[in-house]
Design an enzyme around this catalytic site. Structure first.
Site, PDB file in Angstrom:
ATOM      1  N   SER A  29      54.749  50.253  37.776  1.00  0.00           N
ATOM      2  CA  SER A  29      54.401  51.849  37.639  1.00  0.00           C
ATOM      3  C   SER A  29      55.436  52.423  36.847  1.00  0.00           C
ATOM      4  O   SER A  29      56.605  51.958  36.929  1.00  0.00           O
ATOM      5  CB  SER A  29      54.265  52.575  39.113  1.00  0.00           C
TER       6      SER A  29
ATOM      7  N   TYR B 142      55.539  54.989  47.433  1.00  0.00           N
ATOM      8  CA  TYR B 142      55.164  54.333  46.301  1.00  0.00           C
ATOM      9  C   TYR B 142      56.294  53.957  45.586  1.00  0.00           C
ATOM     10  O   TYR B 142      56.181  52.793  45.001  1.00  0.00           O
ATOM     11  CB  TYR B 142      54.126  55.213  45.832  1.00  0.00           C
TER      12      TYR B 142
HETATM   13  P1  NAP Z   1      42.458  52.875  42.365  1.00  0.00           P
HETATM   14  O1  NAP Z   1      41.399  53.498  41.372  1.00  0.00           O
HETATM   15  O2  NAP Z   1      42.835  53.452  43.593  1.00  0.00           O
HETATM   16  O3  NAP Z   1      41.884  51.273  42.729  1.00  0.00           O
HETATM   17  C1  NAP Z   1      42.889  50.634  43.466  1.00  0.00           C
HETATM   18  C2  NAP Z   1      42.215  49.310  43.844  1.00  0.00           C
HETATM   19  O4  NAP Z   1      42.753  48.632  44.932  1.00  0.00           O
HETATM   20  C3  NAP Z   1      40.708  49.487  44.609  1.00  0.00           C
HETATM   21  O5  NAP Z   1      39.629  48.835  44.223  1.00  0.00           O
HETATM   22  C4  NAP Z   1      41.021  49.471  46.036  1.00  0.00           C
HETATM   23  O6  NAP Z   1      39.763  49.009  46.764  1.00  0.00           O
HETATM   24  C5  NAP Z   1      41.906  48.391  46.004  1.00  0.00           C
HETATM   25  N1  NAP Z   1      42.669  48.331  47.299  1.00  0.00           N
HETATM   26  C6  NAP Z   1      43.294  49.155  48.064  1.00  0.00           C
HETATM   27  N2  NAP Z   1      43.939  48.775  49.011  1.00  0.00           N
HETATM   28  C7  NAP Z   1      43.510  47.716  49.012  1.00  0.00           C
HETATM   29  C8  NAP Z   1      43.600  46.216  50.150  1.00  0.00           C
HETATM   30  N3  NAP Z   1      44.288  46.464  51.364  1.00  0.00           N
HETATM   31  N4  NAP Z   1      42.994  45.200  49.819  1.00  0.00           N
HETATM   32  C9  NAP Z   1      42.143  44.988  49.111  1.00  0.00           C
HETATM   33  N5  NAP Z   1      41.966  46.036  47.951  1.00  0.00           N
HETATM   34  C10 NAP Z   1      42.686  47.040  48.087  1.00  0.00           C
HETATM   35  O7  NAP Z   1      43.891  52.693  41.460  1.00  0.00           O
HETATM   36  P2  NAP Z   1      44.031  52.258  39.976  1.00  0.00           P
HETATM   37  O8  NAP Z   1      44.569  53.501  39.164  1.00  0.00           O
HETATM   38  O9  NAP Z   1      43.002  51.504  39.207  1.00  0.00           O
HETATM   39  O10 NAP Z   1      45.275  51.461  40.279  1.00  0.00           O
HETATM   40  C11 NAP Z   1      45.381  50.220  40.170  1.00  0.00           C
HETATM   41  C12 NAP Z   1      46.907  49.618  40.243  1.00  0.00           C
HETATM   42  O11 NAP Z   1      47.520  50.409  39.110  1.00  0.00           O
HETATM   43  C13 NAP Z   1      47.224  50.098  41.638  1.00  0.00           C
HETATM   44  O12 NAP Z   1      48.470  48.971  41.888  1.00  0.00           O
HETATM   45  C14 NAP Z   1      48.496  51.465  41.164  1.00  0.00           C
HETATM   46  O13 NAP Z   1      49.431  51.634  41.657  1.00  0.00           O
HETATM   47  C15 NAP Z   1      48.557  50.860  39.531  1.00  0.00           C
HETATM   48  N6  NAP Z   1      48.782  51.917  38.757  1.00  0.00           N
HETATM   49  C16 NAP Z   1      48.280  52.899  38.536  1.00  0.00           C
HETATM   50  C17 NAP Z   1      48.515  54.117  37.616  1.00  0.00           C
HETATM   51  C18 NAP Z   1      47.523  54.937  37.148  1.00  0.00           C
HETATM   52  O14 NAP Z   1      47.979  56.034  36.583  1.00  0.00           O
HETATM   53  N7  NAP Z   1      46.298  55.037  37.835  1.00  0.00           N
HETATM   54  C19 NAP Z   1      49.527  53.853  36.745  1.00  0.00           C
HETATM   55  C20 NAP Z   1      50.457  52.946  37.138  1.00  0.00           C
HETATM   56  C21 NAP Z   1      50.214  52.024  38.185  1.00  0.00           C
HETATM   57  P3  NAP Z   1      39.340  50.147  47.986  1.00  0.00           P
HETATM   58  O15 NAP Z   1      38.430  51.089  46.912  1.00  0.00           O
HETATM   59  O16 NAP Z   1      38.612  49.377  48.894  1.00  0.00           O
HETATM   60  O17 NAP Z   1      40.438  51.136  48.657  1.00  0.00           O
HETATM   61  C1  GCO Z   2      51.922  60.025  40.765  1.00  0.00           C
HETATM   62  C2  GCO Z   2      50.852  59.071  40.259  1.00  0.00           C
HETATM   63  C3  GCO Z   2      51.844  57.906  39.636  1.00  0.00           C
HETATM   64  C4  GCO Z   2      50.709  57.005  38.933  1.00  0.00           C
HETATM   65  C5  GCO Z   2      51.531  55.769  38.398  1.00  0.00           C
HETATM   66  C6  GCO Z   2      52.393  56.127  37.256  1.00  0.00           C
HETATM   67  O1  GCO Z   2      51.209  60.639  41.813  1.00  0.00           O
HETATM   68  O2  GCO Z   2      52.922  60.294  40.201  1.00  0.00           O
HETATM   69  O3  GCO Z   2      50.029  58.489  40.989  1.00  0.00           O
HETATM   70  O4  GCO Z   2      52.403  57.209  40.588  1.00  0.00           O
HETATM   71  O5  GCO Z   2      49.785  56.408  39.807  1.00  0.00           O
HETATM   72  O6  GCO Z   2      52.120  55.313  39.240  1.00  0.00           O
HETATM   73  O7  GCO Z   2      52.943  55.028  36.840  1.00  0.00           O
END
Ligand code: NAP
Ligand code: GCO
Length: 268
Positions: free
Chosen positions: A149, A162
């Site tokens: 992230s 986080y």
């Molecule tokens: P999301 O839409 O919230 O999806 C997260 C997924 O993880 C969901 O399918 C969720 O399932 C699953 N999950 C959560 N806790 C779990 C557990 N204990 N066991 C199994 N599955 C679990 O998040 P996303 O935006 O796609 O993010 C995916 C990854 O990218 C995360 O690691 C997040 O930190 C990272 N990330 C996101 C962003 C962003 O801007 N979106 C940026 C940087 C990094 P449930 O629905 O059942 O909870």
């Molecule tokens: C926040 C956001 C970010 C993104 C991502 C950025 O609240 O700042 O959720 O943390 O999820 O991780 O890279």
């Protein structure tokens, strides 16, 4: 050692496990892997969500394998990995994608809330990687991609747990590289910028007067690309890190952020 060619990006014959791959970033990466020939396995925390995920993959023309497993529970993870190995094959590509966030000022966050974020975002990638690496070693190859992230590098208000977890995940990535690189296992990470998914939906909600969310405006201003990322933006980097084209890339955090980390911000 094959020479580089168009097939260097192929994932034909590979088995990929994407944790939390029912939707969001995990689903997008899995879809890209399927397009490049991989067999897709994913998990979610209950059968209803796994079924929803299977339906979504089917609608995308992908025959995925879905498993119920909480990635923080070592027994459930070990059982899932063993079942995948029996039903599908040895896992060649692991994407530690499952993650949660809690946006709470640190001194107002309970220890339980803190621990729940660390458990999913840092302990779980350790648990799942530990379950998968031995068979990768037997096979003589493996790819692990952790989803880091911006918060692996930067802090901001309300996301202390986080950021601590994602900072730790950056170093776990480098440590798996250090310990298992000699077994021909490459462990890298993708550091997405701000991506439009359910996880960031609260940061993009329209205000009562129809204006953009202040945080939405902030991110647009902080991003040289002047836009939020989409899950499509992550597909190419994810395929690269899962393919033989990246066999000499190890311990690297590939930021896919539209330039946020390079940019000090516009003078007001
Ligand atoms: P999301 O839409 O919230 O999806 C997260 C997924 O993880 C969901 O399918 C969720 O399932 C699953 N999950 C959560 N806790 C779990 C557990 N204990 N066991 C199994 N599955 C679990 O998040 P996303 O935006 O796609 O993010 C995916 C990854 O990218 C995360 O690691 C997040 O930190 C990272 N990330 C996101 C962003 C962003 O801007 N979106 C940026 C940087 C990094 P449930 O629905 O059942 O909870
Ligand atoms: C926040 C956001 C970010 C993104 C991502 C950025 O609240 O700042 O959720 O943390 O999820 O991780 O890279």
């Amino acid at each position: 050692m094959t020479s580089f060619n168009r097939n260097s990006f192929s994932l034909e014959g590979k088995v990929a496990l994407i944790t939390g791959g029912s939707y969001g970033i995990g689903f997008a990466i899995a879809s890209a892997y399927a397009e490049y020939g991989a067999e897709i396995c994913f998990n979610d925390i209950n059968q209803e969500l796994v079924d929803k995920g299977l339906a979504a993959y089917k609608e995308a023309g992908i025959e995925a394998h879905g498993y119920v497993a909480d990635v923080t529970d070592e027994e459930q993870v070990k059982n899932m990995v063993q079942t995948i190995e029996e039903e599908v094959g040895t896992i060649d590509i692991l994407v530690n994608n499952a993650g949660i966030i809690k946006r709470i000022p640190m001194i107002e966050m309970t220890v339980e809330q803190w621990r729940s974020v660390i458990d999913v975002d840092l302990n779980a990638p350790f648990i799942v990687s530990k379950a998968v690496i031995p068979r990768m070693m037997e096979k003589g190859q493996g790819k692990i991609i952790n989803i880091c992230s911006m918060m692996s590098e930067l802090g901001r208000e309300t996301v202390s747990a986080y950021a601590a977890a994602k900072g730790g995940l950056k170093m776990l990535t480098r440590n798996i590289c250090s310990e298992y690189g000699s077994a021909n296992i490459q462990c890298n990470a993708i550091g997405p910028g701000y991506i439009a998914t359910p996880q960031t939906a609260p940061l993009r909600e329209r205000q009562a007067d129809g204006s953009r969310h202040p945080f939405d405006q902030f991110i647009i201003a902080k991003t040289p690309a002047a836009r939020w990322g989409t899950t499509d933006d992550l597909k190419g980097p994810a395929v690269f890190l899962a393919s033989s084209a990246s066999d000499f890339v190890n311990g690297h955090i590939l930021y896919v952020d539209g330039g946020i980390l390079a940019y000090i911000g516009k003078q007001p």
